[in-house]
Design a protein around this motif. Structure first.
Motif, PDB file in Angstrom:
ATOM      1  N   GLY B  86      66.289  34.106-103.477  1.00  0.00           N
ATOM      2  CA  GLY B  86      66.041  33.173-104.562  1.00  0.00           C
ATOM      3  C   GLY B  86      66.062  33.932-105.864  1.00  0.00           C
ATOM      4  N   LEU B  87      67.167  33.914-106.566  1.00  0.00           N
ATOM      5  CA  LEU B  87      67.189  34.531-107.889  1.00  0.00           C
ATOM      6  C   LEU B  87      66.762  33.474-108.891  1.00  0.00           C
ATOM      7  N   ASP B  88      65.765  33.827-109.737  1.00  0.00           N
ATOM      8  CA  ASP B  88      65.285  32.850-110.720  1.00  0.00           C
ATOM      9  C   ASP B  88      65.911  33.080-112.075  1.00  0.00           C
ATOM     10  N   LEU B  89      65.926  34.337-112.465  1.00  0.00           N
ATOM     11  CA  LEU B  89      66.265  34.644-113.853  1.00  0.00           C
ATOM     12  C   LEU B  89      67.703  35.097-113.931  1.00  0.00           C
ATOM     13  N   ASP B  90      68.333  34.797-115.053  1.00  0.00           N
ATOM     14  CA  ASP B  90      69.750  35.083-115.182  1.00  0.00           C
ATOM     15  C   ASP B  90      69.986  36.521-115.639  1.00  0.00           C
ATOM     16  N   PHE B  91      69.656  37.464-114.751  1.00  0.00           N
ATOM     17  CA  PHE B  91      69.968  38.859-115.028  1.00  0.00           C
ATOM     18  C   PHE B  91      71.480  39.049-114.985  1.00  0.00           C
ATOM     19  N   GLU B  95      72.268  44.638-114.280  1.00  0.00           N
ATOM     20  CA  GLU B  95      70.804  44.718-114.267  1.00  0.00           C
ATOM     21  C   GLU B  95      70.260  44.571-112.850  1.00  0.00           C
ATOM     22  N   VAL B  96      70.849  43.635-112.093  1.00  0.00           N
ATOM     23  CA  VAL B  96      70.386  43.430-110.713  1.00  0.00           C
ATOM     24  C   VAL B  96      70.651  44.683-109.882  1.00  0.00           C
ATOM     25  N   LEU B  99      68.222  47.372-110.441  1.00  0.00           N
ATOM     26  CA  LEU B  99      66.895  47.189-109.836  1.00  0.00           C
ATOM     27  C   LEU B  99      66.809  47.877-108.471  1.00  0.00           C
ATOM     28  N   GLY B 100      67.956  48.232-107.901  1.00  0.00           N
ATOM     29  CA  GLY B 100      67.943  49.028-106.677  1.00  0.00           C
ATOM     30  C   GLY B 100      67.266  50.374-106.878  1.00  0.00           C
ATOM     31  N   LEU B 137      73.436  34.191-112.062  1.00  0.00           N
ATOM     32  CA  LEU B 137      73.303  32.785-111.670  1.00  0.00           C
ATOM     33  C   LEU B 137      74.606  32.011-111.856  1.00  0.00           C
ATOM     34  N   SER B 138      75.567  32.620-112.574  1.00  0.00           N
ATOM     35  CA  SER B 138      76.840  31.916-112.765  1.00  0.00           C
ATOM     36  C   SER B 138      77.882  32.361-111.741  1.00  0.00           C
ATOM     37  N   LEU B 139      77.501  33.245-110.814  1.00  0.00           N
ATOM     38  CA  LEU B 139      78.466  33.740-109.832  1.00  0.00           C
ATOM     39  C   LEU B 139      78.579  32.793-108.640  1.00  0.00           C
ATOM     40  N   ARG B 151      73.338  46.299-104.879  1.00  0.00           N
ATOM     41  CA  ARG B 151      71.982  46.677-105.260  1.00  0.00           C
ATOM     42  C   ARG B 151      71.320  47.495-104.151  1.00  0.00           C
TER      43      ARG B 151
END
Lengths: 342, 258
Positions: B86-91, B95-96, B99-100, B137-139, B151
């Protein structure tokens, strides 16, 4: 670096806004004089005898009020960011977990019932703070389950509790039907900085500042949390533990703010979204930019509140919503902004 | 680094989902976990990436009991692609992927040059480098899946756990991913639904049914018509394609449900 310039610009904007807002009001003081009075107050310098009235207006009435507006605006924006990450919900704001309605019940209860007379002017603030904390504890206990506290359960419990507290508020007003109670309710549910003094400022300012520093240090875990609890676990972040700590932190900071200013809506909901539209989602940037934007916004909102229909004051919550709604909708429509999907 | 389940039992809401599972993933090998829906595959791998604590039993990471390690320590060795993302924010994609690096940092320090290069290599391997500045979120579903795997690679793990990594991927990227898994040299535990892909990729397979391990071994040993009929309840014909068992479906005649 665009980010650094943006932050420097916002710091300047905040300083200028504070200076201008302190000068403006029923008796207008020029910015240069305002700066001189503030300097004199801080350094113990001297001012001319004829300026004492202006000085007192600037230093004792307006300055604490404007600074409090900046502090609370910044705090609400930052806590809004944190709560939206905590409950993973775009509709969340600092008050979604029942804090504001709990504070209202506490404050109105204290002022209507007249208890804690010994605490004097701080009794109502203390009542609001305790009400806020009581509401947080209740929401937390009610939302807890063996499988941990899920974000959705937390939101639903908070919303349900808020209804309960509002019912209590109605009962209080019904039982003590005087004008004072009604205006107290309006004060706590719409917000005002009318009670700001240098006396109340340090506690709330320190609480907000500590909250900001701690939240900013948690930027990366907050980023990870937004990938979902499962992925967070695989990245070494204990989502349930982090959520618990955030819950305590945001409750305390919100409680401290509500206790002095009432529940000012909309800032904590909208500023995080507006900032993310501009800076992107990373909490490292958002948690610096959002408090600055919130602070600037609140200083101007407070100025409008006390000057538009002076000498009466408009409730802050009404202005934040009237200004914020159109701005927010325009931004949402212009930029492709996604929170939790299309 | 080897990964081993030793008599692991996992309980969810009072139900035993995984029952006394013992399974070894030797260092550098790719082991596939297969089984029907609800057989406990995801629950078993959730225990490895610390989203769930086994009720009894031990998961060994090398010679260390996973339960004795801090979450952060184990996250430096074990990376995961989880089933529900569940990705909430449009990183942005980069950036994602960055986070790895989270388990390797305390506080907010920025990534170093080596880490940025690492993230870039991971993005290139998963064919998402051209999406670096796009919002996740646009992918599309498949692009997002590849970003999340990148990641996991940026985490520099020794053990990689993937829960249905081929979900949403087109067949080119399915094949590409599985070749990558084989060639990374990491210890890989992968939950797969597609038995043909599993047979083609994995050194060994473990078959779960109702939480128990009912078969394990090389794809050749495990994938028999009898086992598929018994565990999955469907009839298939097994053929060998370049030495690898592959399933051909033998559906009943049209109209047989009437």
């Amino acid at each position: 670096m665009a980010g650094g310039v943006r932050i420097a610009g916002l710091v300047v904007a905040l300083a200028v806004s504070v200076l201008l807002a302190i000068g403006l009001g029923a008796a207008t003081v020029a910015p240069a004089d305002t700066a001189r009075y503030l300097w004199a107050a801080v350094t113990g310098g001297e001012i001319a005898a004829g300026e004492v009235t202006s000085y007192q207006i600037v230093w004792q009435i307006r300055a604490p009020r404007v600074v409090l507006a900046a502090v609370v605006g910044g705090g609400l924006a930052a806590v809004g960011v944190a709560v939206q990450a905590l409950v993973r919900n775009a509709l969340a704001d600092p008050f979604i977990l029942g804090v504001s309605s709990g504070a209202s019940v506490g404050a109105v209860g204290v002022s209507v019932l007249g208890v804690w007379g010994a605490l004097g002017i701080y009794a109502v603030s203390a009542g609001a703070f305790l009400g806020a904390l009581a509401a947080s504890v209740l929401v937390h206990l009610a939302a807890r389950s063996r499988a941990g506290t899920t974000p959705l359960r937390l939101v639903l419990t908070g919303v349900a509790m808020a209804f309960g507290f509002q019912a209590l508020l109605s009962v209080l007003i019904y039982l003590v039907p005087d004008a004072e109670a009604t205006s107290a309710v309006l004060y706590w549910t719409m917000g005002s900085f009318g009670a700001a003094t240098w006396g109340v400022l340090p506690v709330v300012a320190l609480t907000v500042l500590i909250g900001l520093v701690v939240l900013r240090r948690l930027s990366r875990p907050l980023d990870v949390l937004s990938l979902g609890d499962e992925t967070a676990a695989s990245l070494g972040v204990d989502a349930a533990g982090l959520r618990g700590r955030l819950f305590v932190l945001t409750s305390l900071v919100t409680g401290a703010m509500v206790a002095v200013s009432g529940a000012i809506g909309f800032v904590g909901l909208v500023v995080p979204h507006v900032v993310r539209i501009v800076t992107g989602a990373g909490h490292r940037r958002v948690l610096v930019v959002a408090p600055l934007v919130g602070g600037v916004l609140m200083v101007w909102v407070d100025l409008v509140s006390r000057t538009l229909v002076a000498p009466r004051e408009l409730p802050l919550g009404a202005i934040t919503a009237l200004v914020g709604v159109p701005v927010f909708i325009v931004l949402l429509r212009r930029r492709a902004y996604l929170f939790g999907g299309r | 680094m080897r990964l081993a389940f030793d008599e692991v039992t996992a309980v969810l809401d009072g139900r035993e989902i995984v029952r006394r599972l013992s399974l070894e993933v030797p260092s550098g090998q790719v082991v596939g976990l297969v089984g029907p829906n609800g057989s406990g595959k995801s629950t078993a791998v959730r225990c490895v990436y610390r989203a769930l604590r086994p009720t009894t039993g031990t998961i060994w990471l090398g010679r260390t009991d996973l339960a004795s390690m801090s979450r952060k320590d184990s996250a430096r060795s074990v990376a995961a692609l989880t089933q529900h993302n569940g990705l909430d924010l449009d990183f942005t994609v980069e950036e994602v992927v960055a986070l790895g690096r989270a388990p390797h940092h305390t506080g907010n320090q920025r990534l170093g040059a080596r880490e940025r290069a690492l993230c870039h290599t991971a993005m290139e391997r998963l064919d998402v480098a051209h999406l670096a500045t796009r919002g996740v979120l646009s992918l599309s579903g498949g692009e997002r899946q590849r970003v999340l795997i990148a990641r996991a690679l940026a985490q520099e793990p020794q053990v990689l756990v993937l829960d249905e990594p081929t979900n949403h991927l087109d067949i080119r990227h399915q094949a590409g991913l599985l070749v990558l898994l084989r060639d990374l040299g990491l210890t890989v535990l992968v939950v797969l639904h597609d038995l043909n892909l599993a047979a083609a990729t994995c050194d060994r397979l473990g078959v779960l049914s109702e939480g128990r391990l009912v078969a394990s071994g090389t794809p050749h040993e495990v994938l028999t018509e009898a086992l598929v009929r018994e565990v999955f309840g469907t009839t298939v014909t097994i053929v060998h394609h370049r030495g690898v068992p592959q399933l051909l479906h033998s559906l009943p005649e049209r109209g047989s449900l009437r």
